[in-house]
Design a protein around this motif. Structure first.
Motif, PDB file in Angstrom:
ATOM      1  N   VAL A  42      81.948 -19.801  61.928  1.00  0.00           N
ATOM      2  CA  VAL A  42      82.450 -18.608  61.285  1.00  0.00           C
ATOM      3  C   VAL A  42      83.678 -19.035  60.584  1.00  0.00           C
ATOM      4  O   VAL A  42      83.923 -18.473  59.471  1.00  0.00           O
ATOM      5  CB  VAL A  42      82.711 -17.135  62.371  1.00  0.00           C
ATOM      6  CG1 VAL A  42      83.410 -16.219  61.446  1.00  0.00           C
ATOM      7  CG2 VAL A  42      81.302 -16.833  62.707  1.00  0.00           C
ATOM      8  N   LEU A  43      84.493 -19.820  61.342  1.00  0.00           N
ATOM      9  CA  LEU A  43      85.772 -20.117  60.590  1.00  0.00           C
ATOM     10  C   LEU A  43      85.534 -20.922  59.456  1.00  0.00           C
ATOM     11  O   LEU A  43      86.267 -20.894  58.246  1.00  0.00           O
ATOM     12  CB  LEU A  43      86.590 -20.990  61.477  1.00  0.00           C
ATOM     13  CG  LEU A  43      88.055 -21.527  61.145  1.00  0.00           C
ATOM     14  CD1 LEU A  43      88.904 -20.512  60.776  1.00  0.00           C
ATOM     15  CD2 LEU A  43      88.672 -22.426  62.121  1.00  0.00           C
ATOM     16  N   ARG A  44      84.713 -21.878  59.492  1.00  0.00           N
ATOM     17  CA  ARG A  44      84.269 -22.710  58.405  1.00  0.00           C
ATOM     18  C   ARG A  44      83.664 -21.999  57.247  1.00  0.00           C
ATOM     19  O   ARG A  44      84.247 -22.106  56.335  1.00  0.00           O
ATOM     20  CB  ARG A  44      83.110 -23.834  58.843  1.00  0.00           C
ATOM     21  CG  ARG A  44      82.708 -24.648  57.747  1.00  0.00           C
ATOM     22  CD  ARG A  44      81.875 -25.712  58.150  1.00  0.00           C
ATOM     23  NE  ARG A  44      80.605 -25.442  59.107  1.00  0.00           N
ATOM     24  CZ  ARG A  44      79.264 -24.755  57.982  1.00  0.00           C
ATOM     25  NH1 ARG A  44      79.550 -24.768  56.983  1.00  0.00           N
ATOM     26  NH2 ARG A  44      78.341 -24.263  59.049  1.00  0.00           N
ATOM     27  N   ILE A  45      82.730 -20.855  57.506  1.00  0.00           N
ATOM     28  CA  ILE A  45      82.422 -19.979  56.520  1.00  0.00           C
ATOM     29  C   ILE A  45      83.549 -19.246  55.847  1.00  0.00           C
ATOM     30  O   ILE A  45      83.495 -19.101  54.633  1.00  0.00           O
ATOM     31  CB  ILE A  45      81.176 -19.104  56.986  1.00  0.00           C
ATOM     32  CG1 ILE A  45      79.982 -19.883  57.413  1.00  0.00           C
ATOM     33  CG2 ILE A  45      80.940 -17.823  55.972  1.00  0.00           C
ATOM     34  CD1 ILE A  45      78.850 -19.158  57.994  1.00  0.00           C
ATOM     35  N   GLU A  46      84.468 -18.713  56.546  1.00  0.00           N
ATOM     36  CA  GLU A  46      85.415 -17.804  56.174  1.00  0.00           C
ATOM     37  C   GLU A  46      86.597 -18.593  55.216  1.00  0.00           C
ATOM     38  O   GLU A  46      86.888 -18.445  53.989  1.00  0.00           O
ATOM     39  CB  GLU A  46      86.315 -17.453  57.335  1.00  0.00           C
ATOM     40  CG  GLU A  46      85.614 -16.051  57.984  1.00  0.00           C
ATOM     41  CD  GLU A  46      86.488 -15.761  59.103  1.00  0.00           C
ATOM     42  OE1 GLU A  46      87.460 -16.309  59.582  1.00  0.00           O
ATOM     43  OE2 GLU A  46      86.266 -14.726  59.587  1.00  0.00           O
TER      44      GLU A  46
END
Length: 82
Positions: A42-46
């Motif tokens: 999720v952090l990478r996508i954000e």
């Protein structure tokens, strides 16, 4: 049931419970690993959205506004009111 049989019965059930608790601990540990993986994903996508996708959307919107303004100027020159 005499005292020895009762103790044996209790020990067997305690061993079963210990095995079940160990199994649950393994499952919880696995879930914790999965959650950590999801958090990093999720952090990478954000981060990607903030740095790549939002900028591209902004650029597309700016292009749309430029195109709209150009059409407005052309309509004014031609005397067309839509």
């Amino acid at each position: 049931m005499d005292n020895e049989q009762f103790q044996e019965f209790v020990v067997k059930h305690l061993m079963k419970l210990t095995d079940k608790v160990s199994s649950m601990e393994d499952k919880v540990s696995s879930m914790e690993n999965d959650i950590a993986l999801l958090k990093s994903t999720v952090l990478r996508i954000e981060t990607r959205m903030e740095h790549e996708i939002i900028d591209k959307i902004r650029i597309l919107f700016d292009g749309y506004l430029q195109h709209d303004r150009r059409l407005d100027r052309i309509e004014k020159k031609l005397g067309i009111n839509i």
